[in-house]
Design a protein around this motif. Structure first.
Motif, PDB file in Angstrom:
ATOM      1  N   SER A 121     -36.444  60.900  67.526  1.00 14.35           N
ATOM      2  CA  SER A 121     -35.164  61.165  68.154  1.00 14.35           C
ATOM      3  C   SER A 121     -34.259  61.327  67.232  1.00 14.35           C
ATOM      4  N   ARG A 122     -33.953  60.334  66.095  1.00 19.34           N
ATOM      5  CA  ARG A 122     -33.023  60.773  65.004  1.00 19.34           C
ATOM      6  C   ARG A 122     -33.106  62.148  64.336  1.00 19.34           C
ATOM      7  N   ILE A 123     -34.490  62.645  64.196  1.00 17.14           N
ATOM      8  CA  ILE A 123     -34.448  64.098  63.708  1.00 17.14           C
ATOM      9  C   ILE A 123     -33.783  65.071  64.630  1.00 17.14           C
ATOM     10  N   MET A 124     -34.060  64.691  65.949  1.00 19.31           N
ATOM     11  CA  MET A 124     -33.908  65.796  67.098  1.00 19.31           C
ATOM     12  C   MET A 124     -32.088  65.754  67.050  1.00 19.31           C
ATOM     13  N   ALA A 150     -33.906  67.723  73.230  1.00 14.58           N
ATOM     14  CA  ALA A 150     -33.404  68.320  72.281  1.00 14.58           C
ATOM     15  C   ALA A 150     -32.483  67.981  71.471  1.00 14.58           C
ATOM     16  N   ASP A 151     -31.412  66.727  72.191  1.00  6.33           N
ATOM     17  CA  ASP A 151     -30.525  66.270  71.405  1.00  6.33           C
ATOM     18  C   ASP A 151     -30.813  64.780  71.072  1.00  6.33           C
ATOM     19  N   GLY A 152     -32.052  64.412  71.113  1.00  5.70           N
ATOM     20  CA  GLY A 152     -32.709  63.277  70.525  1.00  5.70           C
ATOM     21  C   GLY A 152     -32.760  62.151  71.587  1.00  5.70           C
ATOM     22  N   SER A 196     -42.555  57.739  64.065  1.00  2.66           N
ATOM     23  CA  SER A 196     -42.540  56.962  65.410  1.00  2.66           C
ATOM     24  C   SER A 196     -41.557  57.873  66.290  1.00  2.66           C
ATOM     25  N   THR A 197     -41.328  57.448  67.424  1.00  2.00           N
ATOM     26  CA  THR A 197     -40.603  58.238  68.414  1.00  2.00           C
ATOM     27  C   THR A 197     -39.385  57.898  68.154  1.00  2.00           C
ATOM     28  N   GLN A 198     -38.866  56.961  67.264  1.00  2.00           N
ATOM     29  CA  GLN A 198     -37.441  56.825  67.095  1.00  2.00           C
ATOM     30  C   GLN A 198     -37.156  57.530  66.018  1.00  2.00           C
TER      31      GLN A 198
END
Lengths: 459, 459
Positions: free
Chosen positions: B52-55, B170-172, B47-49
């Motif tokens: 986001s957390r990975i980034m 880049a920062d999520g 998922s996008t979420q």
């Protein structure tokens, strides 16, 4: 603007190309948005090199520079909100090259769209973007605002025809972007970042445009619809079958404004009109017309008229263009928005504006590019009447909220300028807006390029 | 990659969606460019979420993240040059919405182009970009590289169909760009800045695409030309009249590789072949074919064959696609460039490559999208042979120099990746390159998004 700056400017462009007299300043203080902001000086550069030197000076002295084409913009793009220098591109008006073999043109920003079209047509070539102001608007302004027009439904907008640019950066450096070939993917797409950036990121000094072969034939149809819903359904079904050059729409208030100018008499219960034009080779137009006629016959329309003669087609389009001036019969002032919604949402939008008009007791009429969902909503008022002005503002805010709710956008071709800057945060998230501001900061760290446009505060 | 990072990654996506075993790392270490770089781990976000957390984690811990679709890229775009994490998009493969009324689709980046096409076709809709790898390449990769294909001459490239994006920065942070309407000019065009940015500016997590009605009919013609010059002149004159769906070109070395696979026998003195396809409604194809036949008759061609049956057309296109594998009869390795020149310069380019081939004693053949001037130049060699490798490098450098001299560009659809990064300064001026690097720095200040791509050094 201090004298030593004016002296330096005159040295760069020549004394005859710098204007500071009051009557000149006034002439460059307004545009199609109906606002007025006085510049401190106007400069008429004659080359990219001169523009480069002007920007180096502006960067050193930190004064605003606002580029102006024909001043036909609808959202204040060419107005000097914070004073400073207006840079008029009227001298940079040369078509530098028309490469017929490769269907590419290189132009200066001050070339008038309509002049360019005529020159191309004489060579069997075609540049599709056709804003209503094409007789006087400039290609530079078209690129800065990403202009559209009725033919966008088939041919796309300005963005789709810009292959490359030469621009002058805020500090005076000159760079080239993009390509002069049909394709190109080397590095970031700075070209399309500059398209539609409304003079806030760089100054466009040269434009490489993609051209098409000229469609030699066309046919125009007028269709009277029983309801907005019927009009929209027709557009949906039609676009599933073919791409006409234009699919223009007028609601019944709009129709009532030009009814007498039409070459055909209309049924009394006409709720909306569609103007559909197909184009291409003679044989293609013949076939498209046959298909379109068959398609329209299968609908229960009030009236379908084909403009059999070129003259009738001309009258139809003249009537369409007469809409804007005719509107002033309703009220002395007009606020014109160019919102876009998914095509299927047009009935909801138009019904909503009808209710708004009633609620706020102002004439509101809609017309525009139904094939693109790009609807021009026109709020008529007397600006000197405080209550009407307040009502109009309320209509505008309600309209924008509704458009966002319908997954639409606040502008399809007019841009943001200063007139819509305060509404940007309704469409864009805080993080998106922040990123755009950072892009602005990167290209224009001193905020000297058209300050106050697109973004509300200029920090 | 340290254990605590892997633990956190597993917590985000679930242990089953993180791979670190050697054989898995190897599987994700190569792509269509023939290079190999081992990742430290592979993650399969759902998922996008999660992305986001990975980034946010990558940003905190400063490790590289390289997004991978199908790994079909030709310039190394999906390879982890500096190690770090490969983010495989295979689970984000849902077509989220096909809005038939508005001819818009919303997809996740892992959707395979060919699957998407099939689904659309069953609904009478059409998405034109058709890279040769469409059976397995993903739409996310297509957007990241701005993929083209044979039909670009009529329908344009990926850029022309992307209306809006959802991306993870880049920062999520998650942002949306663009619109889901036919038009939109609010704020800067971040959408098209991300298109073709090769995974270096943000991670694409959702794509809004413009669709067209499906052309229901087509006709394919094979034309044997006496010379490259005759072929190019024909293309120029043809495109002044009509826009076929494809105008593909093969030089005589290319022709010799597939001569036996063609459904028609060729005259011995065939110097080049053109494959021309027209499409549209049945009646439109009939008319376009008639026009095309008349046009071709007016030329002194060696041979003109229309594929009368669908089966013959299929064989023609299969032969065209068999070119790449057939080339390995000449040498075990291939360097394939996708340079673009103005169409009128094709003869000069092809003649130049013929001379280069002789001079450097290597088989070089050309084919590609003549209508766009996008020519695939294929240098055949044995990479284990040091001399051939040196000669091939010399051919490549000479080719690029010539392309720039002809006002061309180094890549029409494959992108820069790492394989062409060192040549960027031949096409772009120092100031343009500097500005692009600054854009990179703005979006990815820690240089964790696909480092080493597009730009040679990553500072």
């Amino acid at each position: 603007m201090e004298q030593y700056i004016l002296t330096e400017l005159a040295e760069i462009v020549g004394a005859g190309q710098l204007a500071t007299a009051d009557e000149e300043l006034v002439s460059y203080s307004y545009d199609g948005s109906g606002q007025e902001f006085l510049p401190e000086a106007i400069v008429f550069p004659g080359s990219t090199q001169e523009i480069s030197r002007i920007m180096a000076l502006a960067y050193r002295e930190k004064f605003p520079v606002v580029v102006r084409g024909a001043g036909s913009g609808m959202t204040g793009g060419s107005l000097p909100l914070k004073g400073g220098l207006v840079m008029a591109m009227s001298r940079l008006n040369r078509i530098l090259e028309i490469d017929q073999d490769n269907q590419v043109a290189v132009v200066e920003p001050g070339v008038i769209n309509g002049d360019f079209q005529k020159k191309l047509n004489s060579l069997g070539l075609f540049y599709p973007p056709d804003p209503a102001s094409l007789a006087f608007c400039t290609l530079g302004g078209n690129v800065a605002e990403c202009a559209g027009g009725p033919s966008a439904v088939k041919y796309g907008v300005t963005r789709d025809y810009v292959l490359g640019l030469e621009v002058v950066l805020a500090d005076g450096r000159i760079i080239e972007t993009g390509v002069r070939t049909a394709k190109g993917v080397v590095g970031y797409d700075l070209t399309r970042l500059f398209v539609g950036s409304e003079g806030t990121l760089a100054i466009i000094t040269r434009i490489i445009l993609k051209l098409l072969p000229l469609p030699v034939a066309s046919a125009t149809f007028m269709v009277c619809c029983r309801s907005i819903l019927q009009a929209t359904r027709l557009v949906r079904d039609l676009l599933a079958l073919q791409r006409p050059r234009t699919v223009e729409f007028m609601d019944n208030t709009a129709v009532s404004l030009i009814r007498e100018r039409l070459p055909f008499s209309l049924p009394d219960n006409t709720a909306a009109i569609l103007l559909i034009e197909v184009d291409g080779s003679k044989i293609s137009v013949k076939n498209q017309s046959a298909l379109l006629t068959e398609f329209l016959d299968s609908y229960d329309m009030l009236l379908v008229k084909r403009a059999e003669k070129q003259a009738d087609a001309k009258i139809l389009w003249q009537a369409r263009r007469a809409l804007s001036p005719a509107a002033f019969a309703l009220r002395p002032d007009k606020i014109s928005e160019d919102v876009v919604v998914p095509r299927s949402k047009i009935p909801e939008l138009v019904t909503f504006t009808e209710k708004l008009a009633k609620k706020h007791n102002l004439p509101v009429f809609t017309f525009g590019h139904a094939g693109d969902g790009n609807i021009h909503v026109n709020i008529m008022l007397d600006k000197k009447n405080k209550d009407e002005l307040d009502q109009a503002k309320a209509v505008r805010i309600a309209l924008f909220s509704k458009v966002i709710l319908l997954s639409g956008t606040l502008s399809g071709e007019h841009g943001v300028g200063n007139t819509k800057a305060e509404f940007l945060s309704r469409e864009l998230s805080p993080d998106t807006l922040k990123l755009m501001r950072q892009v602005k900061g990167l290209f224009d760290p001193l905020n000297i390029l058209n300050p106050g446009k697109i973004f509300r505060d200029d920090k």
